[in-house]
Design a protein around this motif. Structure first.
Motif, PDB file in Angstrom:
ATOM      1  N   ASN A 116     -16.759 -12.634 -29.652  1.00 36.73           N
ATOM      2  CA  ASN A 116     -17.283 -13.779 -28.906  1.00 36.73           C
ATOM      3  C   ASN A 116     -18.807 -13.832 -28.967  1.00 36.73           C
ATOM      4  OD1 ASN A 116     -14.633 -14.458 -28.191  1.00 36.73           O
ATOM      5  ND2 ASN A 116     -14.689 -13.051 -26.448  1.00 36.73           N
ATOM      6  N   HIS A 117     -19.458 -12.656 -29.014  1.00 35.91           N
ATOM      7  CA  HIS A 117     -20.903 -12.639 -29.260  1.00 35.91           C
ATOM      8  C   HIS A 117     -21.214 -13.358 -30.575  1.00 35.91           C
ATOM      9  CE1 HIS A 117     -21.286  -8.609 -26.826  1.00 35.91           C
ATOM     10  NE2 HIS A 117     -21.222  -9.662 -26.035  1.00 35.91           N
TER      11      HIS A 117
ATOM     12  N   ILE B 169       2.585  -6.340 -20.066  1.00 34.66           N
ATOM     13  CA  ILE B 169       1.583  -5.810 -19.135  1.00 34.66           C
ATOM     14  C   ILE B 169       0.438  -6.819 -19.089  1.00 34.66           C
ATOM     15  CG2 ILE B 169       0.088  -3.873 -18.533  1.00 34.66           C
ATOM     16  CD1 ILE B 169       1.807  -2.069 -20.231  1.00 34.66           C
ATOM     17  N   PRO B 170       0.519  -7.815 -18.200  1.00 33.94           N
ATOM     18  CA  PRO B 170      -0.521  -8.853 -18.163  1.00 33.94           C
ATOM     19  C   PRO B 170      -1.921  -8.282 -17.993  1.00 33.94           C
ATOM     20  CG  PRO B 170       1.354  -9.476 -16.783  1.00 33.94           C
ATOM     21  CD  PRO B 170       1.584  -8.050 -17.209  1.00 33.94           C
ATOM     22  N   GLU B 171      -2.035  -7.146 -17.287  1.00 40.05           N
ATOM     23  CA  GLU B 171      -3.352  -6.555 -17.064  1.00 40.05           C
ATOM     24  C   GLU B 171      -4.040  -6.165 -18.366  1.00 40.05           C
ATOM     25  OE1 GLU B 171      -0.691  -5.356 -13.539  1.00 40.05           O
ATOM     26  OE2 GLU B 171      -0.524  -5.630 -15.708  1.00 40.05           O
ATOM     27  N   SER B 172      -3.258  -5.927 -19.422  1.00 35.01           N
ATOM     28  CA  SER B 172      -3.869  -5.519 -20.688  1.00 35.01           C
ATOM     29  C   SER B 172      -4.597  -6.672 -21.368  1.00 35.01           C
ATOM     30  CB  SER B 172      -2.806  -4.934 -21.630  1.00 35.01           C
ATOM     31  OG  SER B 172      -1.867  -5.921 -22.029  1.00 35.01           O
ATOM     32  N   ALA B 173      -4.290  -7.905 -20.962  1.00 39.91           N
ATOM     33  CA  ALA B 173      -5.016  -9.085 -21.457  1.00 39.91           C
ATOM     34  C   ALA B 173      -6.071  -9.466 -20.425  1.00 39.91           C
ATOM     35  CB  ALA B 173      -4.055 -10.235 -21.719  1.00 39.91           C
ATOM     36  N   TYR B 174      -6.873  -8.486 -20.034  1.00 39.66           N
ATOM     37  CA  TYR B 174      -7.791  -8.654 -18.908  1.00 39.66           C
ATOM     38  C   TYR B 174      -8.926  -9.624 -19.205  1.00 39.66           C
ATOM     39  CZ  TYR B 174     -10.776  -5.560 -21.615  1.00 39.66           C
ATOM     40  OH  TYR B 174     -11.540  -5.034 -22.627  1.00 39.66           O
ATOM     41  N   LEU B 175      -9.384  -9.683 -20.457  1.00 42.98           N
ATOM     42  CA  LEU B 175     -10.525 -10.532 -20.800  1.00 42.98           C
ATOM     43  C   LEU B 175     -10.033 -11.891 -21.278  1.00 42.98           C
ATOM     44  CD1 LEU B 175     -13.579 -10.904 -21.238  1.00 42.98           C
ATOM     45  CD2 LEU B 175     -13.266  -9.973 -23.545  1.00 42.98           C
TER      46      LEU B 175
ATOM     47  N   HIS C 263     -12.729 -26.456 -25.797  1.00 45.01           N
ATOM     48  CA  HIS C 263     -12.744 -26.347 -27.253  1.00 45.01           C
ATOM     49  C   HIS C 263     -12.084 -25.071 -27.752  1.00 45.01           C
ATOM     50  CE1 HIS C 263     -15.255 -29.775 -28.597  1.00 45.01           C
ATOM     51  NE2 HIS C 263     -15.630 -29.752 -27.331  1.00 45.01           N
ATOM     52  N   ARG C 264     -12.122 -24.028 -26.942  1.00 42.10           N
ATOM     53  CA  ARG C 264     -11.528 -22.776 -27.405  1.00 42.10           C
ATOM     54  C   ARG C 264     -11.211 -21.877 -26.219  1.00 42.10           C
ATOM     55  NH1 ARG C 264     -14.281 -19.414 -32.265  1.00 42.10           N
ATOM     56  NH2 ARG C 264     -13.656 -21.338 -33.310  1.00 42.10           N
ATOM     57  N   PHE C 265     -10.062 -21.222 -26.305  1.00 37.98           N
ATOM     58  CA  PHE C 265      -9.730 -20.136 -25.389  1.00 37.98           C
ATOM     59  C   PHE C 265     -10.082 -18.837 -26.092  1.00 37.98           C
ATOM     60  CE2 PHE C 265      -6.614 -16.858 -24.092  1.00 37.98           C
ATOM     61  CZ  PHE C 265      -6.977 -16.742 -22.758  1.00 37.98           C
ATOM     62  N   VAL C 266     -10.818 -17.962 -25.425  1.00 36.52           N
ATOM     63  CA  VAL C 266     -11.244 -16.715 -26.057  1.00 36.52           C
ATOM     64  C   VAL C 266     -10.666 -15.531 -25.300  1.00 36.52           C
ATOM     65  CG1 VAL C 266     -13.380 -17.790 -26.862  1.00 36.52           C
ATOM     66  CG2 VAL C 266     -13.393 -16.479 -24.728  1.00 36.52           C
ATOM     67  N   GLN C 267     -10.568 -14.426 -25.995  1.00 32.41           N
ATOM     68  CA  GLN C 267     -10.090 -13.182 -25.403  1.00 32.41           C
ATOM     69  C   GLN C 267     -10.741 -12.018 -26.135  1.00 32.41           C
ATOM     70  OE1 GLN C 267      -5.821 -13.155 -25.905  1.00 32.41           O
ATOM     71  NE2 GLN C 267      -5.961 -14.003 -27.955  1.00 32.41           N
ATOM     72  N   ALA C 268     -10.312 -10.811 -25.821  1.00 36.13           N
ATOM     73  CA  ALA C 268     -10.871  -9.637 -26.487  1.00 36.13           C
ATOM     74  C   ALA C 268     -10.505  -9.650 -27.964  1.00 36.13           C
ATOM     75  CB  ALA C 268     -10.365  -8.366 -25.821  1.00 36.13           C
ATOM     76  N   GLY C 269     -11.285  -8.917 -28.755  1.00 41.01           N
ATOM     77  CA  GLY C 269     -11.038  -8.852 -30.186  1.00 41.01           C
ATOM     78  C   GLY C 269      -9.747  -8.124 -30.517  1.00 41.01           C
ATOM     79  N   PRO C 270      -9.337  -8.151 -31.782  1.00 42.11           N
ATOM     80  CA  PRO C 270      -8.051  -7.571 -32.179  1.00 42.11           C
ATOM     81  C   PRO C 270      -7.980  -6.059 -32.050  1.00 42.11           C
ATOM     82  CG  PRO C 270      -9.309  -8.238 -34.110  1.00 42.11           C
ATOM     83  CD  PRO C 270     -10.037  -8.772 -32.921  1.00 42.11           C
ATOM     84  N   ASP C 271      -9.121  -5.391 -31.861  1.00 41.88           N
ATOM     85  CA  ASP C 271      -9.092  -3.951 -31.622  1.00 41.88           C
ATOM     86  C   ASP C 271      -8.740  -3.631 -30.171  1.00 41.88           C
ATOM     87  OD1 ASP C 271     -11.544  -5.202 -31.054  1.00 41.88           O
ATOM     88  OD2 ASP C 271     -12.589  -3.287 -30.944  1.00 41.88           O
ATOM     89  N   HIS C 272      -8.591  -4.677 -29.332  1.00 41.58           N
ATOM     90  CA  HIS C 272      -8.157  -4.527 -27.941  1.00 41.58           C
ATOM     91  C   HIS C 272      -6.823  -5.259 -27.770  1.00 41.58           C
ATOM     92  CE1 HIS C 272     -12.387  -3.496 -27.479  1.00 41.58           C
ATOM     93  NE2 HIS C 272     -12.189  -3.156 -26.223  1.00 41.58           N
TER      94      HIS C 272
ATOM     95  N   GLY D 100     -11.477 -16.286 -21.486  1.00 48.37           N
ATOM     96  CA  GLY D 100     -12.593 -17.196 -21.267  1.00 48.37           C
ATOM     97  C   GLY D 100     -12.340 -18.527 -21.936  1.00 48.37           C
ATOM     98  N   PHE D 101     -13.154 -19.504 -21.573  1.00 48.59           N
ATOM     99  CA  PHE D 101     -13.035 -20.849 -22.128  1.00 48.59           C
ATOM    100  C   PHE D 101     -14.399 -21.312 -22.625  1.00 48.59           C
ATOM    101  CE2 PHE D 101      -9.552 -20.486 -19.137  1.00 48.59           C
ATOM    102  CZ  PHE D 101      -8.485 -21.029 -19.839  1.00 48.59           C
ATOM    103  N   LEU D 102     -14.413 -21.794 -23.857  1.00 48.39           N
ATOM    104  CA  LEU D 102     -15.592 -22.468 -24.387  1.00 48.39           C
ATOM    105  C   LEU D 102     -15.376 -23.956 -24.166  1.00 48.39           C
ATOM    106  CD1 LEU D 102     -18.279 -22.398 -25.975  1.00 48.39           C
ATOM    107  CD2 LEU D 102     -16.914 -22.660 -28.068  1.00 48.39           C
ATOM    108  N   VAL D 103     -16.213 -24.561 -23.321  1.00 50.97           N
ATOM    109  CA  VAL D 103     -16.019 -25.957 -22.943  1.00 50.97           C
ATOM    110  C   VAL D 103     -17.285 -26.756 -23.234  1.00 50.97           C
ATOM    111  CG1 VAL D 103     -14.438 -25.201 -21.122  1.00 50.97           C
ATOM    112  CG2 VAL D 103     -16.805 -25.744 -20.534  1.00 50.97           C
ATOM    113  N   ARG D 104     -17.097 -28.062 -23.372  1.00 49.48           N
ATOM    114  CA  ARG D 104     -18.216 -28.983 -23.586  1.00 49.48           C
ATOM    115  C   ARG D 104     -18.270 -29.964 -22.429  1.00 49.48           C
ATOM    116  NH1 ARG D 104     -18.247 -34.001 -25.909  1.00 49.48           N
ATOM    117  NH2 ARG D 104     -16.124 -33.652 -26.688  1.00 49.48           N
ATOM    118  N   ALA D 105     -19.405 -30.032 -21.770  1.00 47.52           N
ATOM    119  CA  ALA D 105     -19.581 -30.952 -20.648  1.00 47.52           C
ATOM    120  C   ALA D 105     -19.681 -32.380 -21.161  1.00 47.52           C
ATOM    121  CB  ALA D 105     -20.835 -30.595 -19.864  1.00 47.52           C
ATOM    122  N   THR D 106     -19.036 -33.309 -20.455  1.00 52.43           N
ATOM    123  CA  THR D 106     -19.068 -34.721 -20.863  1.00 52.43           C
ATOM    124  C   THR D 106     -19.653 -35.573 -19.750  1.00 52.43           C
ATOM    125  OG1 THR D 106     -16.796 -35.023 -20.068  1.00 52.43           O
ATOM    126  CG2 THR D 106     -17.096 -34.445 -22.385  1.00 52.43           C
TER     127      THR D 106
END
Length: 428
Positions: A245-246, A414-420, A399-408, A422-428
């Protein structure tokens, strides 16, 4: 740098869940693997509900579904049997935890050093092979998702950082250190058991050097180089879960960019490298100092501000083309969820009120108890809270739903394992 481990398709692991309850699986046809521990290993009995969950893929058994002998065995590896005596496999047992058993393997073979090295090797081969992370700073082992419950192993630069998050994994500490050292030969090896989850296992927190000489460690994300103090910095020393995401924000950020809860500048410096003019805010002066040092290291410029982010959003009237808001875990426990959602809503309102029309906002949560729908709801509510202000943030598009990289990797049960998330959004 820690050398990558070569991956081959033949080394990829088949899922173990289909093997539960098949005592003859994996080993019985190999004359060199005839040793059977199913009769000698201390066993606990699993009630039918727990057996059904295990066979359905959940690697945890709750205390109510476990019948232990008296006296109960200490934390460590036990055999798992149904109440009818059917062999189910082996797992970590902790008599003090509500997660009484964490499943390890269906085999009747001993889970010895050779077995452990194979598990570590396969996890690392996946990263260094098909995931394309050969030699990169990344998570090599991600607990249950890599079939080593309670074990987290990160590679940061030429160092390794180990976390043991459950009592069973604690009993394997020396074995884990020996196997990882043999496989990866790190310059520095740190044990960093500071995770809050250890409290649920009745374990103390500790940080110590396992081998090597501590000091600043350098690691890379893309073409950026960062310095970290593995002993004292947050998490395991770097926010590896946000690496992808960086890099994404380095490509999409534009204009005046604001990085909230910036820490050492993973987002800030990626956006600066992409051409944005960056202001970065964090409550820690030490983090701001490290941000400035990392900026100089890469020939970049970012304005660091030491301030409480909530106060900053209230008091600053600037307008931004790009905002990143990546707060620490605001809901470390389920009981904190209501207050956390209100805090996310407040942050979202502050971000939208400062975002120009057409501006981009990356809004993240690393709280395991906050689901993606919860976070999106906080974003919607925060945007609505800006109604009536001189603001472009009253509506937005995702525009995009983000999560941890594939190494995580996350475990589907176990829903807790998908802890990270986020949403990339555009204001209108």
């Amino acid at each position: 740098m820690i050398a990558p481990i070569t991956w081959s398709a033949s080394s990829a692991r088949s899922t173990p869940w289909s093997l539960i309850g098949t005592r003859s699986s994996l080993w019985s046809n190999n004359p060199h693997m005839a040793h059977d521990v199913s009769d000698s290993l201390t066993s606990v009995r699993i009630a039918s509900r727990g057996v059904a969950r295990l066979r359905g893929g959940l690697p945890w058994v709750w205390a109510d579904d476990v019948q232990a002998p008296s006296p109960a065995p200490p934390p460590g590896v036990v055999g798992l049997r149904s109440t009818k005596g059917e062999w189910l496999g082996q797992g970590f047992y902790n008599p003090a935890s509500t997660i009484r058993v964490r499943f390890l393997a269906a085999t009747t073979r001993p889970l010895d050093e050779k077995w452990l090295r194979r598990q570590l090797t396969e996890a690392a081969q996946l990263r260094d092979g098909p995931l394309g992370l050969a030699g990169a700073s990344c998570r090599l082992v991600h607990s249950e998702s890599d079939h080593l419950p309670g074990v987290v192993l990160d590679r940061i630069g030429d160092a390794l950082i180990l976390q043991t998050l459950c009592a069973g994994a604690d009993t394997w500490l020396e074995r884990l250190q020996a196997a990882a050292t043999e496989l990866f030969n790190p310059r520095l090896f740190i044990l960093k058991n500071t995770a809050r989850s250890r409290a649920a296992e009745k374990l103390v927190q500790e940080t110590r050097v396992l081998s090597g000489t501590p000091g600043p460690t350098l690691y890379r994300e893309g073409d950026l180089e960062f310095e970290t103090d593995l002993l004292n910095d947050q998490k395991t020393g770097a926010f590896l879960d946000q690496r992808d995401n960086h890099l994404m924000m380095g490509k999409v950020a534009r204009g005046a960019a604001l990085d909230l809860f910036c820490y050492h500048g993973g987002f800030a410096l990626a956006m600066a490298r992409g051409g944005a003019t960056v202001t970065a805010v964090d409550a820690s002066q030490a983090a701001i100092d490290r941000l400035h040092g990392n900026a100089r290291r890469n020939g970049l410029s970012a304005t660091g501000v030491c301030a409480d982010v909530f106060d900053y959003l209230k008091n600053d009237d600037s307008r931004w083309d790009t905002i990143v808001c990546d707060p620490p875990a605001l809901s470390p426990h389920a009981r904190d969820k209501k207050n956390a959602l209100q805090a996310y809503r407040q942050l979202a309102a502050g971000c939208f009120s400062r975002l120009r029309a057409g501006g981009l906002l990356l809004f993240c949560s690393c709280s395991a108890h906050i689901l993606a729908d919860d976070l999106l709801g906080a974003l919607v509510a925060g945007a609505r809270d800006t109604t009536g202000r001189d603001s472009a943030g009253r509506s937005f598009c995702v525009h995009r739903f983000v999560q941890a990289g594939p190494d995580h990797p996350s475990h589907p049960l176990i829903p807790e394992s998908a802890y990270l998330k986020g949403f990339l959004v555009r204001a209108t």
